[in-house]
Scaffold this motif. Structure first.
Motif, PDB file in Angstrom:
ATOM      1  N   MET A 185     -27.771   5.540  17.429  1.00  0.00           N
ATOM      2  CA  MET A 185     -26.547   5.222  18.160  1.00  0.00           C
ATOM      3  C   MET A 185     -26.818   4.229  19.280  1.00  0.00           C
ATOM      4  O   MET A 185     -26.028   3.315  19.531  1.00  0.00           O
ATOM      5  CB  MET A 185     -25.940   6.504  18.721  1.00  0.00           C
ATOM      6  N   LEU A 186     -27.962   4.402  19.957  1.00  0.00           N
ATOM      7  CA  LEU A 186     -28.315   3.478  21.037  1.00  0.00           C
ATOM      8  C   LEU A 186     -28.546   2.071  20.495  1.00  0.00           C
ATOM      9  O   LEU A 186     -28.063   1.086  21.065  1.00  0.00           O
ATOM     10  CB  LEU A 186     -29.564   3.993  21.761  1.00  0.00           C
ATOM     11  N   ILE A 187     -29.282   1.970  19.379  1.00  0.00           N
ATOM     12  CA  ILE A 187     -29.568   0.657  18.789  1.00  0.00           C
ATOM     13  C   ILE A 187     -28.282  -0.015  18.319  1.00  0.00           C
ATOM     14  O   ILE A 187     -28.052  -1.215  18.566  1.00  0.00           O
ATOM     15  CB  ILE A 187     -30.568   0.799  17.626  1.00  0.00           C
ATOM     16  N   MET A 188     -27.417   0.731  17.659  1.00  0.00           N
ATOM     17  CA  MET A 188     -26.157   0.164  17.173  1.00  0.00           C
ATOM     18  C   MET A 188     -25.279  -0.297  18.330  1.00  0.00           C
ATOM     19  O   MET A 188     -24.630  -1.347  18.250  1.00  0.00           O
ATOM     20  CB  MET A 188     -25.419   1.201  16.332  1.00  0.00           C
ATOM     21  N   THR A 189     -25.295   0.459  19.420  1.00  0.00           N
ATOM     22  CA  THR A 189     -24.523   0.056  20.609  1.00  0.00           C
ATOM     23  C   THR A 189     -25.062  -1.244  21.186  1.00  0.00           C
ATOM     24  O   THR A 189     -24.296  -2.146  21.552  1.00  0.00           O
ATOM     25  CB  THR A 189     -24.557   1.164  21.662  1.00  0.00           C
ATOM     26  N   MET A 190     -26.401  -1.345  21.256  1.00  0.00           N
ATOM     27  CA  MET A 190     -27.020  -2.554  21.812  1.00  0.00           C
ATOM     28  C   MET A 190     -26.736  -3.769  20.922  1.00  0.00           C
ATOM     29  O   MET A 190     -26.543  -4.880  21.421  1.00  0.00           O
ATOM     30  CB  MET A 190     -28.528  -2.346  21.950  1.00  0.00           C
ATOM     31  N   VAL A 191     -26.718  -3.562  19.603  1.00  0.00           N
ATOM     32  CA  VAL A 191     -26.408  -4.674  18.694  1.00  0.00           C
ATOM     33  C   VAL A 191     -24.965  -5.125  18.887  1.00  0.00           C
ATOM     34  O   VAL A 191     -24.671  -6.327  18.928  1.00  0.00           O
ATOM     35  CB  VAL A 191     -26.665  -4.253  17.231  1.00  0.00           C
ATOM     36  N   ILE A 192     -24.042  -4.169  19.019  1.00  0.00           N
ATOM     37  CA  ILE A 192     -22.635  -4.509  19.238  1.00  0.00           C
ATOM     38  C   ILE A 192     -22.458  -5.260  20.554  1.00  0.00           C
ATOM     39  O   ILE A 192     -21.701  -6.234  20.639  1.00  0.00           O
ATOM     40  CB  ILE A 192     -21.768  -3.232  19.217  1.00  0.00           C
ATOM     41  N   VAL A 193     -23.183  -4.826  21.586  1.00  0.00           N
ATOM     42  CA  VAL A 193     -23.115  -5.513  22.884  1.00  0.00           C
ATOM     43  C   VAL A 193     -23.563  -6.961  22.738  1.00  0.00           C
ATOM     44  O   VAL A 193     -22.940  -7.885  23.296  1.00  0.00           O
ATOM     45  CB  VAL A 193     -23.982  -4.768  23.921  1.00  0.00           C
ATOM     46  N   PHE A 194     -24.626  -7.187  21.967  1.00  0.00           N
ATOM     47  CA  PHE A 194     -25.117  -8.560  21.778  1.00  0.00           C
ATOM     48  C   PHE A 194     -24.084  -9.402  21.022  1.00  0.00           C
ATOM     49  O   PHE A 194     -23.852 -10.564  21.377  1.00  0.00           O
ATOM     50  CB  PHE A 194     -26.439  -8.537  21.008  1.00  0.00           C
ATOM     51  N   ILE A 195     -23.487  -8.840  19.974  1.00  0.00           N
ATOM     52  CA  ILE A 195     -22.477  -9.587  19.199  1.00  0.00           C
ATOM     53  C   ILE A 195     -21.276  -9.935  20.074  1.00  0.00           C
ATOM     54  O   ILE A 195     -20.757 -11.060  20.036  1.00  0.00           O
ATOM     55  CB  ILE A 195     -22.053  -8.768  17.968  1.00  0.00           C
ATOM     56  N   VAL A 196     -20.834  -8.969  20.882  1.00  0.00           N
ATOM     57  CA  VAL A 196     -19.705  -9.222  21.783  1.00  0.00           C
ATOM     58  C   VAL A 196     -20.061 -10.310  22.790  1.00  0.00           C
ATOM     59  O   VAL A 196     -19.252 -11.221  23.066  1.00  0.00           O
ATOM     60  CB  VAL A 196     -19.305  -7.920  22.502  1.00  0.00           C
ATOM     61  N   PHE A 197     -21.269 -10.250  23.335  1.00  0.00           N
ATOM     62  CA  PHE A 197     -21.702 -11.275  24.290  1.00  0.00           C
ATOM     63  C   PHE A 197     -21.716 -12.654  23.635  1.00  0.00           C
ATOM     64  O   PHE A 197     -21.286 -13.643  24.242  1.00  0.00           O
ATOM     65  CB  PHE A 197     -23.096 -10.923  24.816  1.00  0.00           C
ATOM     66  N   ALA A 198     -22.207 -12.728  22.385  1.00  0.00           N
ATOM     67  CA  ALA A 198     -22.324 -14.019  21.699  1.00  0.00           C
ATOM     68  C   ALA A 198     -20.961 -14.648  21.429  1.00  0.00           C
ATOM     69  O   ALA A 198     -20.763 -15.845  21.653  1.00  0.00           O
ATOM     70  CB  ALA A 198     -23.104 -13.854  20.396  1.00  0.00           C
ATOM     71  N   PHE A 199     -19.995 -13.831  20.975  1.00  0.00           N
ATOM     72  CA  PHE A 199     -18.721 -14.390  20.542  1.00  0.00           C
ATOM     73  C   PHE A 199     -17.655 -14.416  21.643  1.00  0.00           C
ATOM     74  O   PHE A 199     -16.705 -15.194  21.547  1.00  0.00           O
ATOM     75  CB  PHE A 199     -18.194 -13.617  19.332  1.00  0.00           C
ATOM     76  N   LEU A 200     -17.806 -13.594  22.672  1.00  0.00           N
ATOM     77  CA  LEU A 200     -16.809 -13.585  23.740  1.00  0.00           C
ATOM     78  C   LEU A 200     -17.245 -14.336  24.985  1.00  0.00           C
ATOM     79  O   LEU A 200     -16.415 -14.642  25.842  1.00  0.00           O
ATOM     80  CB  LEU A 200     -16.446 -12.145  24.116  1.00  0.00           C
ATOM     81  N   PHE A 201     -18.529 -14.665  25.078  1.00  0.00           N
ATOM     82  CA  PHE A 201     -19.021 -15.388  26.254  1.00  0.00           C
ATOM     83  C   PHE A 201     -19.690 -16.709  25.877  1.00  0.00           C
ATOM     84  O   PHE A 201     -19.365 -17.758  26.441  1.00  0.00           O
ATOM     85  CB  PHE A 201     -20.000 -14.507  27.044  1.00  0.00           C
ATOM     86  N   VAL A 202     -20.636 -16.644  24.931  1.00  0.00           N
ATOM     87  CA  VAL A 202     -21.376 -17.868  24.570  1.00  0.00           C
ATOM     88  C   VAL A 202     -20.456 -18.865  23.861  1.00  0.00           C
ATOM     89  O   VAL A 202     -20.431 -20.047  24.208  1.00  0.00           O
ATOM     90  CB  VAL A 202     -22.585 -17.519  23.681  1.00  0.00           C
ATOM     91  N   ARG A 203     -19.700 -18.414  22.864  1.00  0.00           N
ATOM     92  CA  ARG A 203     -18.844 -19.331  22.102  1.00  0.00           C
ATOM     93  C   ARG A 203     -17.793 -20.002  22.984  1.00  0.00           C
ATOM     94  O   ARG A 203     -17.644 -21.239  22.926  1.00  0.00           O
ATOM     95  CB  ARG A 203     -18.188 -18.581  20.943  1.00  0.00           C
ATOM     96  N   PRO A 204     -17.026 -19.270  23.824  1.00  0.00           N
ATOM     97  CA  PRO A 204     -16.082 -19.966  24.723  1.00  0.00           C
ATOM     98  C   PRO A 204     -16.771 -20.931  25.677  1.00  0.00           C
ATOM     99  O   PRO A 204     -16.219 -21.987  25.999  1.00  0.00           O
ATOM    100  CB  PRO A 204     -15.408 -18.818  25.485  1.00  0.00           C
TER     101      PRO A 204
END
Length: 857
Positions: free
Chosen positions: A306-325
């Protein structure tokens, strides 16, 4: 005990200095006591964690002598228990020839230093994989480049183990230090997957056909479900769950990156099957990433999962909601016509490194982080294309081959002979074959149900069954993490080699890309009815091609009773993307979806031509974003789809405003024109504009003077047919110049000659569209050879605005004898090349026409 240890170490070091006086020269700036303290410090650190205390207390100085020697020369030393001490910063390169001359036998060979070592490995691997790549090309086999790189690693592995050469071992597998070629190769794989992420356009999934989407889903789901069902039914399972799930997932998935590289290497990524394969693999890749995400609980307990999956989701959100804009804001700030600021590129590279470390910390494949980061970066210009330009070439040519070579050097070839007796190896091989056949069948049945021809369905299933770069990366990571044993890794790696060898051969056997544009109808101007609709495909590369093509179209149209339909194709080089794109501007508005406004000038110019000049001409505009080496596939595909009778191409040379000086000579356009001539499904014309071709000569109040040069042959008849359409225009004065050799009758008996005679007689005896006969002139000239022909044409240069000739005009004919040796551009023919030469006086434009070459039976 520590005092005794220090005393033994100091005694051993003193003995070593006495027996090796040259050793002091290694520390010229330090006193002997200081050097002794440095070495003793490293030695104490090493021996504090080893079992050498007893040996030293017993006066055993051999180990100390070996260790001090290695520290002095290698900059590192290892104990019997594997503990390593290093001197930092390490010495990267040797002192050259002086080292051996001064220190004699105790000096190290240059290949044992890190920088020369890795340079030597790069050179060896480069020449080996280039040898295989060139060998395959000479044999006529279309094999991907990464297969040659894997074979290079196999050769090095076999050579090193068979010869047992100490020198080869020191070069390829350093003694007890970090394997720098392997580390650099891992970096190359990370960069490769990052670049492929940048090239991917996830939105293409939503634009894909139902056939591609269904094929992608079924090709992953069917083998995964069948494999899992059979595994669960087994009672005595020879494979561990982690090994089985890893193999099942990677064999069922078809990574987009591997398919894109395969199709690009074998040259069919622009074909219709290649496009469907790219779309299907994109769907499969995204589904595979979801499966990888959901399979995390299989490798760890629930809380950690659960911890690993949460960390992966956090990275995906960071990439598409912060890096892409942030990337889109950087693009908006960029000045038009200026490249993207380097600071953004540097920040992206820093994020690439941190994303790799982030996923390494989570215990996942480190390259997954850069891949997801690459997906979040806008593909195409200006950022995506710059990243691809700066990273891809160097990485594919230099760094990435190290990854394949070092990965193949990890296999155990000796275990292959136990393939049919070892239960684990046999289970791995059986699983690979089972998934391959299930995936092959499912990928063939689905497109066949969507009415795709059986042979094309088989080719698509072969593409979807391909294994390559990404699979090898996953297996290598699993092997290094001890998740997969050595013998299983050996079977998996060799299966990828065999797959990447035979799949391209099978694709080449079943699919011939040169036959995809075979037309079942005669699409040329000769067979077109006098008032039949003429469909033309006009190709535009640069803005200066727009005016010349519009003027030619305007001159070839005369009334609504003889309709003209024009399909305009703007050709744009593919940058920072893997998937070629064809945009219809009837369906899609300007600047929407394609990320830039490069086609706006083309679309607006032809819309203006249609609206204000010739409203009865039908105009349909397209933009083709493709690789320049494969643009001919898109041109021919659109011509075939729209049933065009003529493709108009611009010449690759551009003249200055005074039309006397060549300012541009684009070899890419010339290569494209040549390929279109070879495989076009209709007739082709190449326009060399040196004088403005325009029927409305309002300023000079004079008509457009056109001369068609007729010697004989099908291309000349095609040129004459186009000239007749222009001759019906009220503002065009047409002259037909027929050349025949001196002392020979102009009444020929051959079939081609009879057709020529019929065409010319019809030309002269028929009133052209109700115009007076004065608008069309027929002239016959006798010439002895090519010299007289050139003199005749030079004397006529100021009399005409446009020459129209057939491409094969005068080939092996008396009237052009002697001119063949001066021909520079084969695609223009003999007379076309002569008229377009810079040495030809005047500025007359030339249109070279080739009739449709073949019709499928």
């Amino acid at each position: 005990m520590s005092e005794k240890l220090l005393w033994s170490a100091e005694k051993s070091f003193s003995w070593f200095l006495e027996s090796h006086p040259d050793f002091v020269l290694l520390f010229p700036a330090l006193p002997q006591s200081c050097s002794s303290s440095i070495c003793l410090g490293f030695f104490f650190l090493r021996t504090a964690m080893s079992d050498l205390e007893v040996d030293l207390s017993n006066g055993n100085e051999t180990e100390m002598s070996r260790w001090a020697f290695e520290m002095a020369w290698y900059g590192e030393a290892v104990s019997a228990t594997g503990i390593i001490c290093e001197d930092h910063p390490t010495k990267l390169y040797s002192s050259g020839v002086w080292e051996k001359m001064i220190y004699g036998p105790i000096g190290l060979p240059f290949w044992q230093y890190r920088l020369p070592n890795i340079e030597l490995v790069i050179v060896i691997v480069f020449f080996l994989w280039q040898f295989f790549d060139i060998l395959f090309k000479k044999l006529g086999l279309v094999i991907p480049k990464f297969t040659s790189m894997m074979l290079a690693g196999l050769v090095l592995h076999g050579t090193m183990n068979r010869t047992g050469s100490v020198t080869l071992h020191q070069i390829l597998q350093p003694k007890h230090r970090i394997n720098m070629p392997e580390s650099l190769g891992s970096l190359g794989f990370t960069i490769f997957w990052f670049v492929k992420g940048v090239k991917m356009d996830i939105k293409r999934i939503f634009r894909s056909e139902a056939k591609a989407v269904t094929t992608g889903i079924v090709s992953v789901t069917a083998p995964a479900l069948i494999g899992a069902f059979l595994y669960l039914r087994q009672e005595n399972r020879p494979l561990q769950t982690a090994v089985f799930s890893t193999v099942l997932l990677m064999q069922s998935t078809t990574p987009f990156s591997g398919v894109a590289r395969l199709l690009r290497d074998i040259g069919i990524n622009h074909s219709s099957i290649g496009r469907i394969g790219l779309s299907s693999s994109l769907v499969s890749d995204m589904l595979g990433l979801v499966y990888i995400f959901l399979s995390i609980p299989l490798y760890s307990d629930k809380l950690m999962a659960m911890l690993i999956m949460t960390m992966v989701i956090v990275f995906i959100v960071f990439a598409f909601l912060f890096v892409r804009p942030a990337m889109f804001r950087a693009i908006k700030k960029k000045r038009e016509g200026r490249p993207i600021d380097n600071k953004y590129i540097y920040w992206i590279l820093v994020m690439l490194c941190f994303s790799c470390l982030y996923f390494k910390m989570l215990g996942q494949l480190p390259a997954l982080g850069p891949f997801i980061l690459g997906l979040s970066i806008p593909n195409g210009p200006p950022i995506g294309s710059v990243l691809v330009e700066r990273l891809e070439g160097f990485n594919l040519g230099i760094i990435l081959p190290l990854f394949f070579a070092t990965s193949m050097m990890k296999i155990d070839l000796g275990s292959v002979k136990y393939l049919f007796t070892d239960a684990e190896e046999l289970a791995i091989a059986s699983l690979i074959l089972l998934i391959f056949f299930v995936k092959f069948l499912s990928s063939a049945v689905v497109p066949y149900l969507f009415k795709m021809p059986l042979k094309d369905s088989i080719v698509l299933s072969l593409i979807m069954s391909h294994k390559g770069i990404i699979e090898l990366g996953f297996y290598t990571f699993a092997y290094d993490s001890t998740a997969i044993p050595s013998k299983s890794f050996t079977v998996l790696a060799l299966s990828i080699v065999l797959n990447s060898l035979f799949i391209p051969m099978a694709i080449q056997y079943f699919y011939d890309p040169t036959k995809q544009f075979m037309c079942y109808q005669k699409r040329n101007l000769v067979n077109l009815r006098d008032n039949g609709e003429l469909k033309t495909l006009v190709c535009i590369h640069r803005p200066d091609h727009i005016t010349s093509m519009i003027n030619l179209l305007e001159a070839s149209y005369h009334c609504e009773g003889s309709p003209l339909t024009c399909y305009v194709l703007h050709l744009v080089e593919l940058q920072g993307q893997d998937v070629p794109t064809l945009i219809s501007h009837k369906v899609q508005k300007l600047g929407v979806g394609n990320g830039d406004n490069r086609s706006d000038n083309v679309v607006l110019s032809f819309e203006h031509f249609h609206r204000y000049i010739c409203s009865s001409i039908s105009i349909d505009t397209f933009t083709c974003i493709a690789n320049p080496n494969h643009m001919q596939d898109d041109i021919c595909w659109l011509a075939l789809d729209k049933a065009a009778s003529l493709i108009l191409l611009p010449f690759h040379r551009t003249w200055s405003l005074d039309r006397k000086t060549i300012i541009s000579d684009n070899g890419v356009i010339r290569y494209l024109n040549f390929n279109v001539l070879k495989q076009a499904p209709c007739s082709v014309g190449i326009l060399i504009e040196r004088q403005v071709v325009n029927k409305n000569q309002k300023k000079s109040h004079s008509a457009l003077k056109v001369c068609v040069i007729f010697i004989g042959g099908r291309d000349d008849r095609e040129a004459l047919a186009f000239a007749k359409r222009m001759g019906r225009n009220d503002n065009v004065i047409l002259t037909v110049l027929r050349l025949f050799p001196t002392n020979k009758s102009n009444e020929m008996t051959g079939w081609d000659q009879m057709l020529d005679t019929v065409e010319l007689r019809e030309m002269m005896h028929r009133n052209s569209g109700g115009k007076s006969d004065e608008s069309t002139t027929y002239v016959e000239k006798e010439v002895l050879d090519g010299t007289e022909t050139s003199m005749l044409l030079r004397s006529m240069t100021c009399d005409f605005d446009l020459f129209i000739v057939g491409r094969s005009n005068g080939m092996d004919h008396e009237v052009t004898s002697g001119l063949e040796g001066w021909s520079e551009f084969e695609e223009l023919g003999i007379l076309g090349d002569f008229l377009a030469s810079p040495d030809f006086p005047g500025m007359t434009s030339v249109l070279v026409i080739q009739q449709q070459r073949s019709v499928a039976s």
